[in-house]
Design an enzyme around this catalytic site. Structure first.
Site, PDB file in Angstrom:
ATOM      1  N   HIS A 131      34.370  64.796  56.682  1.00  0.00           N
ATOM      2  CA  HIS A 131      35.584  64.007  56.473  1.00  0.00           C
ATOM      3  C   HIS A 131      35.497  62.617  57.092  1.00  0.00           C
ATOM      4  O   HIS A 131      35.257  62.462  58.287  1.00  0.00           O
ATOM      5  CB  HIS A 131      36.781  64.764  57.063  1.00  0.00           C
ATOM      6  CG  HIS A 131      38.090  64.076  56.840  1.00  0.00           C
ATOM      7  ND1 HIS A 131      38.718  64.045  55.619  1.00  0.00           N
ATOM      8  CD2 HIS A 131      38.885  63.381  57.679  1.00  0.00           C
ATOM      9  CE1 HIS A 131      39.849  63.358  55.731  1.00  0.00           C
ATOM     10  NE2 HIS A 131      39.975  62.948  56.972  1.00  0.00           N
ATOM     11  N   TYR A 161      51.891  60.532  55.009  1.00  0.00           N
ATOM     12  CA  TYR A 161      51.529  61.886  55.403  1.00  0.00           C
ATOM     13  C   TYR A 161      52.842  62.630  55.597  1.00  0.00           C
ATOM     14  O   TYR A 161      53.635  62.255  56.448  1.00  0.00           O
ATOM     15  CB  TYR A 161      50.771  61.878  56.725  1.00  0.00           C
ATOM     16  CG  TYR A 161      49.353  61.378  56.650  1.00  0.00           C
ATOM     17  CD1 TYR A 161      48.292  62.264  56.484  1.00  0.00           C
ATOM     18  CD2 TYR A 161      49.060  60.024  56.748  1.00  0.00           C
ATOM     19  CE1 TYR A 161      46.985  61.820  56.429  1.00  0.00           C
ATOM     20  CE2 TYR A 161      47.755  59.568  56.688  1.00  0.00           C
ATOM     21  CZ  TYR A 161      46.723  60.468  56.533  1.00  0.00           C
ATOM     22  OH  TYR A 161      45.434  60.031  56.477  1.00  0.00           O
TER      23      TYR A 161
END
Length: 569
Positions: free
Chosen positions: A345, A159
């Site tokens: 999600h 990330y």
């Protein structure tokens, strides 16, 4: 009944095949094959069994509207009922479907069943995601938020976080569209991009450099970025706001500093990749009627959310509680807010997600659902009709997981091997509520595996167990992994977790909190899991059905690369 109309345009003079498949492969698929042979159009409904054997369907449910062939292309238009009462057909719903396609340079009849070779592909789509009426944005100004030469580490999941400052600062404007800018060749590397709003009290020094997100050494400023204002994920397109709504920028209440989180997926550990992907925000000085807001609802991401190994089905629930909505809406918007799009999600173990909506305890139609959740295809789904959320309502994000292939516990967390259970609600008019979530009580979860006592005060995380002997001095994560999970144990653990009291998360922007935050609430008594409405199917006799959706599939294959698979739009 409702029907689906399709138009396929393919660079071949042979047959064209189109199908719906649960796995994205040829096994157990619902397939239609057509073409034009010696001036005669043909179209046939087929299906495959689990061994991928193609069989003609005794009930023919696809209807040819027209077929044409020119010197290079075949064009087919056909329709089918969404629900056909035929066990060999897949029902078409609002869930994600894996569309499969193939074509051959010869027609079906010429050589019997010609194998399509490498002329085939698959793509996840939402066939019933209502189209947005495009307001032309060609002449509108835009600005780009892109990474500058980010070295992508040679590891599975990265990330990468980079701060940006919104360049429009002195006058209110509305962002009307956000588009992904993915570096050429990196389409599979860039897995998702999230844009968060950060505290406005930062200074420009935070803009200097990017850093790995969620890393012990990352800048503290990153911790002020909690509200997701935009989400794009692999397979998704850009996002267009409805004509009466825009994302406000340029005023004191608007995002000034934003954090772009790019999730890189590098499973082959390729070295030396440099990436410059990001987002384009298209904006206008012509203001729309409402400002858009985003609420993150579901399970607060933490180790308190966990899933035992070896479970074909495990259900987690995140509560946007009555108490939180009552307080925030009551103070800011008693007439309610209008939700117009939802992003569901989860991570790799996610199989299905449903967003349940209750009004004064009474269940409404699902706000959004995806019963065929595909981790590689996540985007905001537009609601067919806007939904009002009122004080007195509560929302439950219900996530179904499969951990059959795992031997250790799965924990709530940020990496793709951890799990999440979240819904991002896009709504208007904007109010000061950014997160409406819950976490189940951890002590009662640990009592299930026999934990009696932990060391207090808690000084380490995850905290350490004192007794009984078999878990002494283990962290609670190690203890959960040491427990011998059977399917039966997993099921009774699942029933326990769904009934546990929850800790309420109810947040405002800039890390402020509504007073209900941290309170304990009991989950409402509800039917579990959600009972899907029975579908009314109609057999193929209905020829005058309303065709409410036209989809255009075009496969462009340059003549020089006939052997390769072309992009499939």
């Amino acid at each position: 009944g409702s029907a689906l109309a399709l138009r396929l345009e393919v660079r071949t003079r042979g047959y064209v095949g189109f199908g719906l498949s649960a796995s994205g492969g040829m096994a157990s698929a619902d397939i239609v094959v057509g073409g034009v042979e010696r001036g005669q159009p043909y179209l046939q409904d087929y299906f495959t069994d689990e061994n991928r054997v193609l069989k003609k369907d005794p009930q023919q449910d696809y209807h040819l509207e027209y077929a044409m062939e020119n010197s290079t292309h075949t064009i087919l238009a056909f329709s089918r009922e969404l629900h056909t009462c035929d066990t060999n057909d897949k029902s078409i719903t609002e869930s994600t479907v894996r569309v499969i396609w193939a074509y051959h340079h010869k027609d079906m009849g010429e050589a019997g069943q010609n194998y399509h070779g490498s002329n085939r592909g698959t793509k996840s789509l939402r066939l019933l995601n209502p189209e947005r009426e495009e307001v032309s944005s060609a002449s509108l100004p835009y600005f780009d938020l892109t990474n500058k030469d980010v070295p992508v580490p040679d590891k599975d999941t990265t990330y990468w976080c980079q701060m940006f400052k919104i360049p429009i600062q002195h006058e209110k404007h509305h962002v009307t569209k956000v588009e992904p800018l993915i570096q050429k060749g990196h389409e599979n590397l860039v897995h998702h991009i999230l844009l968060y709003q950060c505290s406005s009290n930062l200074n420009d020094s935070v803009l200097d450099y990017g850093h790995e997100c969620y890393h012990p050494n990352m800048p503290d400023s990153f911790l002020t970025c909690e509200t997701v204002i935009f989400a794009w994920a692999i397979g998704g397109e850009g996002f267009t706001y409805p004509p009466h709504v825009g994302l406000s920028i340029g005023t004191a209440a608007d995002p000034l500093f934003v954090l772009m989180e790019v999730h890189y997926d590098n499973p082959s550990y390729t070295e030396g990749l440099i990436d410059n992907s990001g987002l384009r925000l298209i904006y206008t000085p012509v203001l729309r009627k409402y400002d858009a807001g985003v609420i993150e609802a579901g399970l607060w991401v933490s180790l308190f959310h966990n899933i035992p190994p070896g479970m074909p089905e495990f259900v987690s629930e995140g509560h946007c509680t009555l108490e939180c909505l009552e307080e925030a809406l009551g103070a800011e918007r008693p007439a309610g807010i209008q939700v117009f799009a939802v992003l569901l999600h989860a991570h790799l173990a996610g199989r299905a997600i449903r967003m349940r909506h209750f009004h004064n305890g009474e269940e409404q139609k699902l706000l959004a659902y995806d019963d065929e959740f595909d981790f590689n295809f996540q985007e905001f789904q537009y609601l067919k009709e806007e939904r009002t959320i009122l004080p007195g309502d509560n929302l439950i994000t219900e996530c179904h997981y499969s951990t059959v292939d795992r031997i250790r516990m799965t924990w709530g967390g940020l990496s793709t091997r951890n799990e999440m259970c979240l819904s991002y609600l896009l709504y208007y008019p904007r109010i000061n509520l950014t997160r409406c979530a819950s976490i189940p009580d951890i002590m009662e979860q640990l009592q299930f595996i026999g934990v009696k006592e932990i060391y207090r005060p808690v000084r380490t995380w995850p905290f350490i167990i004192k007794s009984p002997k078999q878990y002494k001095n283990l962290s609670f994560m190690d203890a959960m992994n040491k427990f011998k999970w059977s399917r039966a144990e997993g099921l009774s653990y699942n029933q326990l977790v769904l009934k546990l009291p929850v800790n309420v998360r109810c947040s405002k922007t800039d890390n402020a909190e509504w007073s209900i935050q941290g309170m304990t609430a009991l989950p409402p008594e509800i039917e579990r899991p959600y009972k899907t409405e029975p579908v009314i199917c109609s057999s193929s006799s209905c020829l005058s059905c309303s065709l409410f959706l036209i989809l255009l599939f075009i496969v462009h294959i340059p003549a020089s690369t006939v052997g390769n698979t072309g992009p499939f739009v």
